[in-house]
Design a protein around this motif. Structure first.
Motif, PDB file in Angstrom:
ATOM      1  N   LYS A  94       0.812  -1.223   0.000  1.00 48.00           N
ATOM      2  CA  LYS A  94       0.000   0.000   0.000  1.00 48.00           C
ATOM      3  C   LYS A  94       0.848   1.277   0.000  1.00 48.00           C
ATOM      4  N   LYS A  95       2.174   1.102   0.046  1.00 46.88           N
ATOM      5  CA  LYS A  95       3.114   2.230   0.127  1.00 46.88           C
ATOM      6  C   LYS A  95       2.766   3.133   1.319  1.00 46.88           C
ATOM      7  N   ASP A  96       2.537   2.497   2.460  1.00 47.90           N
ATOM      8  CA  ASP A  96       2.149   3.176   3.696  1.00 47.90           C
ATOM      9  C   ASP A  96       3.406   3.532   4.494  1.00 47.90           C
ATOM     10  N   LEU A  97       3.866   4.771   4.343  1.00 46.39           N
ATOM     11  CA  LEU A  97       5.103   5.209   5.003  1.00 46.39           C
ATOM     12  C   LEU A  97       4.957   5.235   6.521  1.00 46.39           C
ATOM     13  N   GLU A  98       3.783   5.535   7.015  1.00 48.36           N
ATOM     14  CA  GLU A  98       3.568   5.573   8.469  1.00 48.36           C
ATOM     15  C   GLU A  98       3.765   4.177   9.076  1.00 48.36           C
ATOM     16  N   ALA A  99       3.209   3.177   8.428  1.00 49.47           N
ATOM     17  CA  ALA A  99       3.377   1.805   8.928  1.00 49.47           C
ATOM     18  C   ALA A  99       4.835   1.369   8.826  1.00 49.47           C
ATOM     19  N   LEU A 100       5.499   1.738   7.743  1.00 55.52           N
ATOM     20  CA  LEU A 100       6.917   1.386   7.578  1.00 55.52           C
ATOM     21  C   LEU A 100       7.768   2.044   8.657  1.00 55.52           C
ATOM     22  N   ASN A 101       7.482   3.301   8.956  1.00 57.72           N
ATOM     23  CA  ASN A 101       8.219   3.985  10.025  1.00 57.72           C
ATOM     24  C   ASN A 101       7.974   3.316  11.373  1.00 57.72           C
ATOM     25  N   GLY A 102       6.784   2.784  11.577  1.00 50.83           N
ATOM     26  CA  GLY A 102       6.475   2.081  12.819  1.00 50.83           C
ATOM     27  C   GLY A 102       7.226   0.766  12.955  1.00 50.83           C
ATOM     28  N   LEU A 103       7.654   0.209  11.833  1.00 47.44           N
ATOM     29  CA  LEU A 103       8.357  -1.082  11.854  1.00 47.44           C
ATOM     30  C   LEU A 103       9.877  -0.946  11.888  1.00 47.44           C
ATOM     31  N   LYS A 104      10.393   0.249  11.919  1.00 43.87           N
ATOM     32  CA  LYS A 104      11.848   0.442  11.885  1.00 43.87           C
ATOM     33  C   LYS A 104      12.572  -0.216  13.057  1.00 43.87           C
ATOM     34  N   ASN A 105      11.901  -0.360  14.181  1.00 45.34           N
ATOM     35  CA  ASN A 105      12.530  -0.975  15.358  1.00 45.34           C
ATOM     36  C   ASN A 105      12.011  -2.386  15.611  1.00 45.34           C
ATOM     37  N   SER A 106      11.517  -3.027  14.586  1.00 45.87           N
ATOM     38  CA  SER A 106      10.973  -4.381  14.722  1.00 45.87           C
ATOM     39  C   SER A 106      12.058  -5.371  15.136  1.00 45.87           C
ATOM     40  N   LYS A 107      11.681  -6.321  15.964  1.00 48.37           N
ATOM     41  CA  LYS A 107      12.616  -7.363  16.400  1.00 48.37           C
ATOM     42  C   LYS A 107      12.592  -8.570  15.466  1.00 48.37           C
ATOM     43  N   ALA A 108      11.676  -8.562  14.508  1.00 48.91           N
ATOM     44  CA  ALA A 108      11.611  -9.653  13.538  1.00 48.91           C
ATOM     45  C   ALA A 108      12.846  -9.595  12.642  1.00 48.91           C
ATOM     46  N   LEU A 109      13.325 -10.765  12.287  1.00 44.47           N
ATOM     47  CA  LEU A 109      14.533 -10.876  11.482  1.00 44.47           C
ATOM     48  C   LEU A 109      14.399 -10.066  10.192  1.00 44.47           C
ATOM     49  N   VAL A 110      15.252  -9.149   9.963  1.00 46.77           N
ATOM     50  CA  VAL A 110      15.405  -8.250   8.811  1.00 46.77           C
ATOM     51  C   VAL A 110      14.238  -7.312   8.546  1.00 46.77           C
TER      52      VAL A 110
END
Length: 195
Positions: free
Chosen positions: A105-121
């Motif tokens: 969806k090219k959702d930059l807000e969601a992508l920014n929220g995932l920057k500190n994700s603990k999931a591999l890569v």
């Protein structure tokens, strides 16, 4: 058989029975002495085996629940119940799902929220996907463990070429690893990148 042979045979039998009883008494003493240690050892082994079985069963149950929630989400991406269930059961798989939806969806807000994700890569990929400007691509590429470091440098250079910043763009391209699969593209951009 002679009497002498019979007596020898009886002596040997008595010696072997005596040795047997001697070993039985030694074994009994050993068991009495170390009875608690042996019982504790058996109990510990039984506990470890039982705990391992419970852990495996719990992990299989979690995996099955996560797969069921993911299947529901694949059928209906807006299923909030399945999304919450996936988040509770498998936070890493939840992050992967959110990442895939954000990229689609090219959702930059969601992508920014995932920057500190603990999931591999996922965190690294989210940082890369969220980078939209030459500066943000440079910031991403400056990290030593960035997965798409070379690609970010090339994209940054292309953006700089479009802004007529030729020298800066060539500097970015020179930072691309010599072993990169993008080397042919880098060579072409270095040669033909001038407008």
């Amino acid at each position: 058989m002679s009497l002498k042979d019979n007596i020898t045979m009886v002596k040997e039998e008595l010696n072997s029975e005596e040795k047997f009883f001697e070993k039985a008494v030694m074994t009994e003493k050993f068991i009495k002495k170390y009875k608690r240690v042996m019982i504790a050892s058996v109990a510990v082994v039984a506990f470890v085996v039982g705990a391992n079985l419970l852990y495996d069963a719990n992990e299989k149950s979690k995996a099955a629940a996560a797969n069921a929630a993911l299947s529901k989400l694949q059928a209906d991406a807006n299923n909030a119940t399945a999304l919450n269930e996936l988040k509770a059961v498998s936070p890493n798989l939840y992050d992967v799902w959110i990442f895939s939806q954000a990229v689609a969806k090219k959702d930059l807000e969601a992508l920014n929220g995932l920057k500190n994700s603990k999931a591999l890569v996922v965190g690294d990929l989210a940082k890369y996907e969220a980078a939209q400007t030459a500066a943000s691509l440079d910031e991403y590429a400056s990290k030593q463990d960035a997965i798409f470091r070379d690609l970010a440098l090339v994209q940054s250079a292309v953006l700089l070429f479009s802004e007529n910043k030729i020298d800066e763009a060539k500097e970015k391209l020179s930072k691309v690893s010599k072993d990169s699969s993008l080397n042919k593209m880098v060579s072409a951009l270095m040669h033909y990148g001038i407008k």
